[in-house]
Design a protein around this motif. Sequence first.
Motif, short mmCIF file in Angstrom:
data_model
loop_
_atom_site.label_atom_id
_atom_site.label_comp_id
_atom_site.label_asym_id
_atom_site.label_seq_id
_atom_site.Cartn_x
_atom_site.Cartn_y
_atom_site.Cartn_z
N ALA A 1 0.87 -1.04 0.00
CA ALA A 1 0.14 -0.15 0.13
C ALA A 1 0.98 1.40 0.17
O ALA A 1 0.54 2.40 -0.64
N THR A 2 2.02 1.10 0.62
CA THR A 2 3.13 2.34 0.72
C THR A 2 3.47 2.68 -0.62
O THR A 2 3.60 3.69 -1.10
N GLU A 3 3.86 1.56 -1.28
CA GLU A 3 4.70 1.85 -2.63
C GLU A 3 3.41 2.38 -3.61
O GLU A 3 3.87 3.04 -4.43
N ALA A 4 2.14 1.73 -3.42
CA ALA A 4 1.14 2.41 -4.56
C ALA A 4 0.87 3.71 -4.32
O ALA A 4 0.69 4.40 -4.99
N ALA A 5 0.72 4.23 -2.96
CA ALA A 5 0.54 5.54 -2.75
C ALA A 5 1.88 6.36 -3.07
O ALA A 5 1.35 7.46 -3.58
N ALA A 6 3.00 6.09 -2.74
CA ALA A 6 3.97 6.64 -3.14
C ALA A 6 4.01 6.91 -4.96
O ALA A 6 4.28 7.90 -5.25
N ARG A 7 3.81 5.67 -5.52
CA ARG A 7 3.89 5.95 -6.91
C ARG A 7 2.70 6.84 -7.46
O ARG A 7 2.82 7.77 -8.28
N ALA A 8 1.48 6.86 -6.59
CA ALA A 8 0.39 7.56 -7.09
C ALA A 8 0.58 9.09 -6.99
O ALA A 8 0.32 9.87 -7.68
N LEU A 9 1.36 9.25 -5.85
CA LEU A 9 1.83 10.76 -5.51
C LEU A 9 2.71 11.32 -6.60
O LEU A 9 2.52 12.38 -6.98
N HIS A 10 3.81 10.51 -6.78
CA HIS A 10 4.52 10.80 -7.81
C HIS A 10 4.02 11.20 -9.17
O HIS A 10 4.52 12.26 -9.74
N GLU A 11 3.32 10.45 -9.55
CA GLU A 11 2.62 10.40 -10.93
C GLU A 11 1.70 11.56 -10.99
O GLU A 11 1.49 12.13 -11.94
N SER A 12 1.07 11.79 -9.90
CA SER A 12 0.16 12.95 -9.81
C SER A 12 0.64 14.53 -9.80
O SER A 12 -0.03 15.36 -9.89
N VAL A 13 2.02 14.62 -9.44
CA VAL A 13 2.56 15.86 -8.86
C VAL A 13 3.84 16.08 -9.97
O VAL A 13 4.58 17.10 -10.10
N ARG A 14 4.33 14.87 -10.65
CA ARG A 14 5.64 15.22 -11.61
C ARG A 14 5.17 16.23 -12.68
O ARG A 14 4.26 15.88 -13.46
N ASP A 15 6.33 16.72 -12.98
CA ASP A 15 6.36 17.49 -14.23
C ASP A 15 6.23 16.63 -15.61
O ASP A 15 6.78 15.45 -15.25
N LYS A 16 5.57 16.89 -16.53
CA LYS A 16 5.68 16.12 -17.60
C LYS A 16 7.15 15.69 -18.53
O LYS A 16 7.39 14.60 -18.82
N ASN A 17 8.22 16.55 -17.98
CA ASN A 17 9.64 16.05 -18.44
C ASN A 17 10.22 15.54 -17.32
O ASN A 17 11.46 14.84 -17.57
N GLN A 18 9.69 15.32 -16.10
CA GLN A 18 10.19 14.40 -14.88
C GLN A 18 10.20 13.08 -15.21
O GLN A 18 9.29 12.46 -15.94
N PHE A 19 11.15 12.41 -14.64
CA PHE A 19 11.00 10.79 -14.79
C PHE A 19 9.81 10.40 -14.40
O PHE A 19 9.38 10.71 -13.25
N LYS A 20 9.21 9.23 -14.93
CA LYS A 20 8.40 8.41 -14.39
C LYS A 20 8.80 7.75 -13.00
O LYS A 20 10.07 7.52 -12.97
N TRP A 21 7.95 6.98 -12.29
CA TRP A 21 8.19 6.29 -11.09
C TRP A 21 9.35 5.15 -11.60
O TRP A 21 10.57 5.34 -10.68
N GLU A 22 9.46 4.50 -12.41
CA GLU A 22 10.37 3.52 -12.84
C GLU A 22 11.53 4.22 -12.84
O GLU A 22 12.64 3.50 -12.76
N GLY A 23 11.84 5.37 -13.55
CA GLY A 23 13.06 6.04 -13.83
C GLY A 23 13.66 6.59 -12.53
O GLY A 23 14.95 7.04 -12.77
N MET A 24 13.00 6.89 -11.53
CA MET A 24 13.66 7.39 -10.49
C MET A 24 14.68 6.30 -9.56
O MET A 24 14.36 5.21 -9.77
N THR A 25 15.52 6.84 -9.03
CA THR A 25 16.37 5.99 -8.27
C THR A 25 15.98 5.32 -7.16
O THR A 25 14.86 5.95 -6.53
N PRO A 26 16.43 4.30 -6.73
CA PRO A 26 15.99 3.52 -5.56
C PRO A 26 15.95 4.36 -4.31
O PRO A 26 14.80 4.21 -3.24
N GLU A 27 16.70 5.17 -4.24
CA GLU A 27 16.82 5.90 -2.78
C GLU A 27 15.87 6.90 -2.84
O GLU A 27 15.12 7.22 -1.79
N TRP A 28 15.34 7.51 -4.11
CA TRP A 28 14.58 8.69 -4.02
C TRP A 28 13.23 7.71 -3.74
O TRP A 28 12.45 8.38 -3.08
N ARG A 29 12.73 6.84 -4.43
CA ARG A 29 11.61 5.96 -4.31
C ARG A 29 11.44 5.68 -2.58
O ARG A 29 10.26 5.72 -2.15
N ALA A 30 12.67 5.30 -2.06
CA ALA A 30 12.49 4.92 -0.63
C ALA A 30 12.07 6.39 0.28
O ALA A 30 11.38 6.17 1.06
#
Length: 77
Positions: A9-38
């Motif tokens: 649930a935490t990963e799903a929420a983090a992914r949803a937050l990232h995708e909802s606020v990222r700029d169109k030029n910013q990396f998608k969730w899968e492209g972010m570093t493991p440290e940043w995702r953590a």
Amino acid sequence: MDQRRIVEATEAAARALHESVRDKNQFKWEGMTPEWRAEVCDYVRPAVVAALQASDQYLARDRPKTRHPKIGPSNGE
């Protein structure tokens, strides 16, 4: 509380937050570093745990066994 449920649930929420606020030029969730995702997961985890606890409490409470009216034609059929 089941730790696997919290992690998923935490990963799903983090992914949803990232995708909802990222700029169109910013990396998608899968492209972010493991440290940043953590770090994002750590940020959303308290809210996720609170939501899961509230959901569990709501589902566990005693609710009156009411009979819901049948939905159908209103002409008495």
